[in-house]
Design an enzyme around this catalytic site. Structure first.
Site, mmCIF file in Angstrom:
data_model
loop_
_atom_site.group_PDB
_atom_site.id
_atom_site.type_symbol
_atom_site.label_atom_id
_atom_site.label_comp_id
_atom_site.label_asym_id
_atom_site.label_seq_id
_atom_site.Cartn_x
_atom_site.Cartn_y
_atom_site.Cartn_z
ATOM 1 N N ASP A 150 -19.539 -8.155 14.276
ATOM 2 C CA ASP A 150 -20.683 -7.473 14.886
ATOM 3 C C ASP A 150 -20.448 -7.248 16.373
ATOM 4 O O ASP A 150 -20.095 -8.167 17.108
ATOM 5 C CB ASP A 150 -21.963 -8.286 14.671
ATOM 6 C CG ASP A 150 -22.348 -8.347 13.201
ATOM 7 O OD1 ASP A 150 -22.751 -7.304 12.669
ATOM 8 O OD2 ASP A 150 -22.224 -9.426 12.592
ATOM 9 N N ASP A 189 -13.791 -10.264 16.035
ATOM 10 C CA ASP A 189 -15.190 -10.461 15.700
ATOM 11 C C ASP A 189 -15.669 -9.237 14.920
ATOM 12 O O ASP A 189 -15.050 -8.168 14.977
ATOM 13 C CB ASP A 189 -15.998 -10.646 16.990
ATOM 14 C CG ASP A 189 -17.437 -11.050 16.725
ATOM 15 O OD1 ASP A 189 -17.676 -11.787 15.760
ATOM 16 O OD2 ASP A 189 -18.316 -10.607 17.475
#
Length: 257
Positions: free
Chosen positions: A13, A11
């Site tokens: 953020d 991922d």
């Protein structure tokens, strides 16, 4: 994790960056992947930006990620629609990340009798566009949304995001959308297809139990939760499933590459 993972999904953020700043260890982690020639993709549910936009954003944070190593919910949605109905048509509520991805797979964007209504993220949702989407869905268009996130961050506070607007359209039409992005494991499977990865040799790193970890488990991946994003160690106990490993940050993951 008994053997060294061959492929990595991470991922963006909360794992690599937070509020436009690189998190400690992120640059070193990406460098380790590059040095050891591990195939990887950086994933995001954000469908506003193109991979080129996101690569530039990461570069401003000091993180070098080639645009071909970024996989967005917009790209996953385009891949899904291309598999479902090659050369189809769509009425799109979204920005360049989504429209570019759909054009790239040969989709025609139209507001006249489209096969699909595709809802993505945009910084300014138009009531006129939402009304048109509702009428097209009632007229027979199938309803697709890039991701179920109900809000997104901004400098002024939370903004309504795709999931909130999808709920509005569902209330008006009685039709639920098919969400392609996380926590749908479809997004991870399309990402793995992109880099010729297999589930048994791939790890997913995320900061959220309810999207990254659960989708990783459902896709058959090893999962790593880092605590630099939206999940605290105490919150893990609330869920009926567990990540394979929990680390304080991405810096602790480097040794596994």
């Amino acid at each position: 994790m008994s053997t060294t993972p061959q492929c990595w999904l991470t991922d963006m953020d909360g794992v690599l960056v937070r509020e436009e700043h690189a998190l400690p260890g992120a640059a070193e982690f990406l460098q380790a992947l590059s040095d050891r020639q591990r195939p990887f993709l950086v994933l995001t549910n954000n469908s506003i930006f193109t991979p080129r936009d996101l690569a530039a954003r990461l570069a401003r944070s000091g993180l070098i990620v080639p645009e071909e190593s970024i996989w967005t919910s917009a790209l996953a949605t385009a891949a899904f629609l291309h598999d479902q109905l090659p050369g189809g048509s769509a009425y799109v509520i979204g920005e360049a990340g989504l429209t570019t991805a759909l054009h790239h797979v040969g989709y025609t964007l139209t507001d006249v009798g489209p096969d699909f209504v595709v809802l993505g993220e945009t910084r300014t949702y138009s009531f006129e566009a939402i009304t048109k989407a509702i009428r097209l869905i009632l007229g027979g268009a199938r309803f697709i949304a890039t991701n179920p996130d109900v809000s997104g961050p901004s400098a002024e506070g939370p903004l309504p995001a795709t999931g909130s607007v999808a709920a509005l359209i569902t209330k008006a039409t009685g039709r639920e959308p098919y969400f392609v992005g996380k926590p749908n494991p479809m997004m991870f499977r399309s990402a793995m297809n992109r880099i010729d990865a297999h589930s048994e040799g791939t790890v997913m790193i995320g900061d959220r139990m309810d999207t990254d970890v659960v989708a990783g488990i459902e896709a058959g991946l090893e999962t790593i939760l880092v605590l630099t994003g939206s999940t605290t160690r105490e919150e893990i106990e609330r869920y009926p499933f567990r990540p394979s490993r929990v680390f304080e940050s991405i810096a602790d993951v480097i040794e596994l590459v």
